[in-house]
Design a protein around this motif. Structure first.
Motif, PDB file in Angstrom:
ATOM      1  N   ILE A  52       6.518  -3.628  27.262  1.00 35.40           N
ATOM      2  CA  ILE A  52       5.651  -4.329  26.771  1.00 35.40           C
ATOM      3  C   ILE A  52       3.653  -4.146  26.854  1.00 35.40           C
ATOM      4  O   ILE A  52       3.744  -3.418  24.966  1.00 35.40           O
ATOM      5  CB  ILE A  52       5.684  -5.846  25.614  1.00 35.40           C
ATOM      6  CG1 ILE A  52       7.998  -5.514  24.920  1.00 35.40           C
ATOM      7  CG2 ILE A  52       5.158  -5.757  24.600  1.00 35.40           C
ATOM      8  CD1 ILE A  52       7.691  -7.228  25.292  1.00 35.40           C
ATOM      9  N   ASP A  53       3.356  -4.602  27.110  1.00 35.14           N
ATOM     10  CA  ASP A  53       2.181  -3.947  27.193  1.00 35.14           C
ATOM     11  C   ASP A  53       1.487  -2.521  27.842  1.00 35.14           C
ATOM     12  O   ASP A  53       0.529  -2.294  27.714  1.00 35.14           O
ATOM     13  CB  ASP A  53       1.594  -5.651  28.954  1.00 35.14           C
ATOM     14  CG  ASP A  53       1.735  -6.266  28.819  1.00 35.14           C
ATOM     15  OD1 ASP A  53       1.720  -6.709  27.361  1.00 35.14           O
ATOM     16  OD2 ASP A  53       1.283  -7.185  30.049  1.00 35.14           O
ATOM     17  N   ILE A  86       8.589  -0.716  21.182  1.00 35.61           N
ATOM     18  CA  ILE A  86       7.762  -2.730  21.661  1.00 35.61           C
ATOM     19  C   ILE A  86       8.911  -3.558  21.213  1.00 35.61           C
ATOM     20  O   ILE A  86       8.966  -4.721  21.836  1.00 35.61           O
ATOM     21  CB  ILE A  86       6.332  -2.387  21.329  1.00 35.61           C
ATOM     22  CG1 ILE A  86       5.585  -1.717  21.935  1.00 35.61           C
ATOM     23  CG2 ILE A  86       5.817  -4.050  20.524  1.00 35.61           C
ATOM     24  CD1 ILE A  86       4.459  -1.444  21.489  1.00 35.61           C
ATOM     25  N   SER A  89      11.836  -3.528  22.897  1.00 36.95           N
ATOM     26  CA  SER A  89      11.758  -4.429  24.051  1.00 36.95           C
ATOM     27  C   SER A  89      11.553  -6.792  23.916  1.00 36.95           C
ATOM     28  O   SER A  89      11.841  -7.220  24.781  1.00 36.95           O
ATOM     29  CB  SER A  89      10.364  -3.974  24.865  1.00 36.95           C
ATOM     30  OG  SER A  89      10.800  -2.887  25.181  1.00 36.95           O
ATOM     31  N   LEU A  95       6.009   2.129  18.560  1.00 37.16           N
ATOM     32  CA  LEU A  95       6.421   0.514  18.087  1.00 37.16           C
ATOM     33  C   LEU A  95       7.711   0.047  18.312  1.00 37.16           C
ATOM     34  O   LEU A  95       8.169  -1.666  17.913  1.00 37.16           O
ATOM     35  CB  LEU A  95       6.040   0.949  16.616  1.00 37.16           C
ATOM     36  CG  LEU A  95       4.138   0.219  16.355  1.00 37.16           C
ATOM     37  CD1 LEU A  95       3.686   1.347  14.851  1.00 37.16           C
ATOM     38  CD2 LEU A  95       3.531  -0.220  17.051  1.00 37.16           C
ATOM     39  N   PHE A 101       3.229  -0.091  26.521  1.00 35.10           N
ATOM     40  CA  PHE A 101       3.834   0.459  25.318  1.00 35.10           C
ATOM     41  C   PHE A 101       2.487  -0.074  24.773  1.00 35.10           C
ATOM     42  O   PHE A 101       2.316   0.534  23.623  1.00 35.10           O
ATOM     43  CB  PHE A 101       5.410  -0.226  24.427  1.00 35.10           C
ATOM     44  CG  PHE A 101       5.954   0.958  25.259  1.00 35.10           C
ATOM     45  CD1 PHE A 101       6.363   1.925  25.494  1.00 35.10           C
ATOM     46  CD2 PHE A 101       7.168  -0.409  25.920  1.00 35.10           C
ATOM     47  CE1 PHE A 101       7.876   2.161  26.306  1.00 35.10           C
ATOM     48  CE2 PHE A 101       8.718  -0.209  26.064  1.00 35.10           C
ATOM     49  CZ  PHE A 101       8.327   1.436  26.147  1.00 35.10           C
ATOM     50  N   ALA A 102       1.724  -1.158  24.315  1.00 33.08           N
ATOM     51  CA  ALA A 102       0.747  -1.230  23.614  1.00 33.08           C
ATOM     52  C   ALA A 102      -0.632   0.019  24.258  1.00 33.08           C
ATOM     53  O   ALA A 102      -1.206  -0.278  23.443  1.00 33.08           O
ATOM     54  CB  ALA A 102       0.452  -2.282  23.545  1.00 33.08           C
TER      55      ALA A 102
END
Length: 214
Positions: A173-174, A143, A146, A140, A176-177
């Motif tokens: 970001i995508d 994220i 970034s 998190l 990590f999500a």
């Protein structure tokens, strides 16, 4: 003739008595062997059971060596509720609008402090929970980092020069999500499988001990 017949009967009687005595000795030997085998199996069973109890006691002693304190005993109330959730709500409400990047920066600090305290205090008895929560908070944090960097680069006057970096941050970001969602889905399944295997081992523990004995 009568003397010979009488002697033959005496010899036959002695032979029968000897056979009966041998049978009694044989039965006694079989009973002794069976009793010795039972004693051997009982000793092996006690030895294996003592090994299992020793392993369990050593595990419990290793867990009990971890001493708690005020922070660890009240971790859910102090850290998770008061510091992380309430502070996050305050930061989001006070920095909404044009201060989103500032709010995200404060939120990054909250996640970083929470992860650091998890690693230092290790409040949970199970280390898997500590590692999982620390990993989630780290992701998190990445994220938000970034997202902040992407927003700052997008607002730059020469944003077109940083287009590859901006696209790379969006992909990060995508990614990590997706990792966060994967962990949230896979960890409960892993714990359920572990619980099922423990229940199965409890039911088969006695049978396994008997198999080890033989």
């Amino acid at each position: 003739a009568a003397t010979e017949k009488l002697g033959h009967r005496c010899r036959a009687q002695r032979a029968e008595d000897k056979d009966d005595k041998n049978k009694e000795v044989g039965l006694g030997t079989e009973e002794t062997n069976a009793k010795a085998l039972d004693q051997l199996l009982e000793r092996r069973y006690k030895t294996l059971k003592a090994k299992v109890n020793l392993a369990k006691s050593m595990t419990k002693d290793a867990v009990n060596k971890r001493q708690g304190n005020f922070v660890t005993y009240g971790w859910i109330l102090i850290m998770n509720l008061a510091i992380r959730q309430l502070l996050s709500v305050v930061v989001i409400n006070t920095t909404k609008g044009n201060l989103v990047v500032v709010g995200a920066s404060f939120q990054m600090m909250v996640f970083a402090i929470n992860a650091a305290m998890l690693i230092v205090f290790r409040p949970y008895t199970c280390d898997r929970i500590v590692r999982t929560e620390a990993g989630m908070l780290t992701i998190l944090f990445l994220i938000l980092f970034s997202a902040c960097l992407k927003d700052l680069l997008t607002s730059h006057v020469n944003a077109h020069l940083y287009r590859p970096v901006i696209d790379g941050l969006a992909q990060a970001i995508d990614a990590f999500a997706l990792v966060v969602v994967g962990i949230a889905c896979l960890v409960p399944l892993y714990e359920m499988l572990g619980l099922a295997s423990k229940l199965f081992s409890w039911y088969t523990e006695k049978d396994q001990l008997l198999n080890d004995i033989y």
